[in-house]
Design a protein around this motif. Structure first.
Motif, PDB file in Angstrom:
ATOM      1  N   ASP A 173       5.389  29.936 -20.092  1.00  0.00           N
ATOM      2  CA  ASP A 173       5.959  31.169 -20.222  1.00  0.00           C
ATOM      3  C   ASP A 173       5.374  32.202 -19.352  1.00  0.00           C
ATOM      4  OD1 ASP A 173       7.782  30.281 -22.033  1.00  0.00           O
ATOM      5  OD2 ASP A 173       6.816  30.746 -23.731  1.00  0.00           O
ATOM      6  N   ALA A 174       3.985  32.226 -19.282  1.00  0.00           N
ATOM      7  CA  ALA A 174       3.089  33.021 -18.336  1.00  0.00           C
ATOM      8  C   ALA A 174       3.393  32.798 -16.741  1.00  0.00           C
ATOM      9  CB  ALA A 174       1.829  33.013 -18.597  1.00  0.00           C
ATOM     10  N   GLY A 175       4.359  31.786 -16.455  1.00  0.00           N
ATOM     11  CA  GLY A 175       4.618  31.499 -15.073  1.00  0.00           C
ATOM     12  C   GLY A 175       3.344  30.517 -14.444  1.00  0.00           C
ATOM     13  N   VAL A 176       2.520  30.054 -15.148  1.00  0.00           N
ATOM     14  CA  VAL A 176       1.352  29.108 -14.711  1.00  0.00           C
ATOM     15  C   VAL A 176       2.048  27.547 -14.728  1.00  0.00           C
ATOM     16  CG1 VAL A 176      -0.834  28.299 -15.041  1.00  0.00           C
ATOM     17  CG2 VAL A 176      -0.145  30.699 -15.564  1.00  0.00           C
ATOM     18  N   ALA A 177       1.812  26.821 -13.774  1.00  0.00           N
ATOM     19  CA  ALA A 177       2.224  25.646 -13.667  1.00  0.00           C
ATOM     20  C   ALA A 177       1.446  24.651 -14.520  1.00  0.00           C
ATOM     21  CB  ALA A 177       2.084  24.905 -12.289  1.00  0.00           C
ATOM     22  N   THR A 197       0.956  -1.149   0.266  1.00  0.00           N
ATOM     23  CA  THR A 197       0.007   0.019   0.029  1.00  0.00           C
ATOM     24  C   THR A 197       0.867   1.121  -0.151  1.00  0.00           C
ATOM     25  OG1 THR A 197      -0.057   0.192   2.309  1.00  0.00           O
ATOM     26  CG2 THR A 197      -1.892  -1.396   1.310  1.00  0.00           C
ATOM     27  N   TRP A 198       0.487   2.434  -0.339  1.00  0.00           N
ATOM     28  CA  TRP A 198       1.231   3.441  -0.548  1.00  0.00           C
ATOM     29  C   TRP A 198       0.965   4.434   0.620  1.00  0.00           C
ATOM     30  CZ3 TRP A 198      -1.504   2.553  -5.088  1.00  0.00           C
ATOM     31  CH2 TRP A 198      -2.623   3.360  -5.262  1.00  0.00           C
ATOM     32  N   GLY A 199       1.585   5.497   0.996  1.00  0.00           N
ATOM     33  CA  GLY A 199       1.113   6.427   2.011  1.00  0.00           C
ATOM     34  C   GLY A 199       0.441   7.772   1.258  1.00  0.00           C
ATOM     35  N   ASP A 200       0.482   8.667   1.925  1.00  0.00           N
ATOM     36  CA  ASP A 200      -0.099   9.858   1.374  1.00  0.00           C
ATOM     37  C   ASP A 200       0.498  10.300   0.020  1.00  0.00           C
ATOM     38  OD1 ASP A 200      -1.724  10.279   3.681  1.00  0.00           O
ATOM     39  OD2 ASP A 200      -0.347  11.751   4.870  1.00  0.00           O
ATOM     40  N   ILE A 201      -0.173  10.768  -0.935  1.00  0.00           N
ATOM     41  CA  ILE A 201       0.224  11.247  -1.940  1.00  0.00           C
ATOM     42  C   ILE A 201       0.345  12.773  -2.124  1.00  0.00           C
ATOM     43  CG2 ILE A 201      -0.301  11.329  -4.581  1.00  0.00           C
ATOM     44  CD1 ILE A 201      -2.015   8.663  -4.315  1.00  0.00           C
ATOM     45  N   ARG A 202       1.449  13.445  -2.391  1.00  0.00           N
ATOM     46  CA  ARG A 202       1.786  14.555  -2.549  1.00  0.00           C
ATOM     47  C   ARG A 202       2.108  15.157  -4.183  1.00  0.00           C
ATOM     48  NH1 ARG A 202       4.933  12.130   0.580  1.00  0.00           N
ATOM     49  NH2 ARG A 202       7.011  12.264  -0.364  1.00  0.00           N
ATOM     50  N   THR A 203       1.419  16.202  -4.386  1.00  0.00           N
ATOM     51  CA  THR A 203       1.739  16.678  -5.720  1.00  0.00           C
ATOM     52  C   THR A 203       2.371  18.112  -5.465  1.00  0.00           C
ATOM     53  OG1 THR A 203      -0.149  17.781  -5.633  1.00  0.00           O
ATOM     54  CG2 THR A 203      -0.262  15.488  -6.626  1.00  0.00           C
ATOM     55  N   LEU A 204       3.265  18.253  -6.404  1.00  0.00           N
ATOM     56  CA  LEU A 204       4.180  19.649  -6.685  1.00  0.00           C
ATOM     57  C   LEU A 204       4.322  19.942  -8.210  1.00  0.00           C
ATOM     58  CD1 LEU A 204       7.733  19.232  -6.463  1.00  0.00           C
ATOM     59  CD2 LEU A 204       6.489  17.468  -5.251  1.00  0.00           C
ATOM     60  N   PRO A 205       4.013  21.148  -8.319  1.00  0.00           N
ATOM     61  CA  PRO A 205       4.656  21.713  -9.755  1.00  0.00           C
ATOM     62  C   PRO A 205       5.827  21.403 -10.106  1.00  0.00           C
ATOM     63  CG  PRO A 205       4.255  23.611  -8.429  1.00  0.00           C
ATOM     64  CD  PRO A 205       4.090  22.404  -7.703  1.00  0.00           C
ATOM     65  N   GLY A 222       2.137  14.180 -14.641  1.00  0.00           N
ATOM     66  CA  GLY A 222       1.060  14.502 -15.298  1.00  0.00           C
ATOM     67  C   GLY A 222       0.781  16.077 -15.708  1.00  0.00           C
ATOM     68  N   GLU A 223      -0.146  16.143 -16.822  1.00  0.00           N
ATOM     69  CA  GLU A 223      -0.547  17.648 -17.096  1.00  0.00           C
ATOM     70  C   GLU A 223      -1.058  18.437 -16.004  1.00  0.00           C
ATOM     71  OE1 GLU A 223      -1.832  17.920 -21.020  1.00  0.00           O
ATOM     72  OE2 GLU A 223      -0.265  16.812 -22.041  1.00  0.00           O
ATOM     73  N   ASP A 224      -1.922  17.702 -15.106  1.00  0.00           N
ATOM     74  CA  ASP A 224      -2.515  18.343 -14.106  1.00  0.00           C
ATOM     75  C   ASP A 224      -2.366  17.625 -12.737  1.00  0.00           C
ATOM     76  OD1 ASP A 224      -4.132  16.519 -14.520  1.00  0.00           O
ATOM     77  OD2 ASP A 224      -5.908  17.830 -15.187  1.00  0.00           O
ATOM     78  N   GLN A 225      -2.754  18.114 -11.583  1.00  0.00           N
ATOM     79  CA  GLN A 225      -2.540  17.378 -10.342  1.00  0.00           C
ATOM     80  C   GLN A 225      -3.437  15.835 -10.353  1.00  0.00           C
ATOM     81  OE1 GLN A 225      -3.831  19.711  -7.195  1.00  0.00           O
ATOM     82  NE2 GLN A 225      -1.783  20.836  -7.051  1.00  0.00           N
ATOM     83  N   VAL A 226      -4.452  15.957 -10.862  1.00  0.00           N
ATOM     84  CA  VAL A 226      -5.033  14.611 -10.961  1.00  0.00           C
ATOM     85  C   VAL A 226      -4.459  13.618 -12.008  1.00  0.00           C
ATOM     86  CG1 VAL A 226      -7.350  13.605 -11.739  1.00  0.00           C
ATOM     87  CG2 VAL A 226      -7.195  15.573 -10.488  1.00  0.00           C
ATOM     88  N   GLY A 227      -4.070  14.047 -12.922  1.00  0.00           N
ATOM     89  CA  GLY A 227      -3.243  13.281 -14.163  1.00  0.00           C
ATOM     90  C   GLY A 227      -1.978  12.775 -13.227  1.00  0.00           C
TER      91      GLY A 227
END
Length: 67
Positions: free
Chosen positions: A23-27, A10-18, A50-55
């Protein structure tokens, strides 16, 4: 007091980070990370992007299921 061990397979807590920005500074790329105690009782850090946090979380879940 030490933390409780994760049950094997099993895995522990899943953390996401950009990890990527436009170019506009958006993750626009995210990495999901979790600790995973493999069946040989060694806890490893597993990660997927992934391309977003859910991905990123979905990619990570797919990789852990294949292990």
């Amino acid at each position: 007091m030490p933390r409780k061990r994760l049950p094997l397979g099993t895995w522990g807590d899943i953390r996401t980070l950009p990890v990527g920005y436009s170019d506009a500074g958006v993750a626009n790329r995210f990495e999901a990370r979790a600790k995973f105690p493999d069946l040989d009782a060694v806890t490893r850090l597993v990660a997927a992007q992934g391309e977003d946090q859910v991905g990123g979380v979905e990619q990570l879940a797919g990789e852990v299921d294949q292990a």
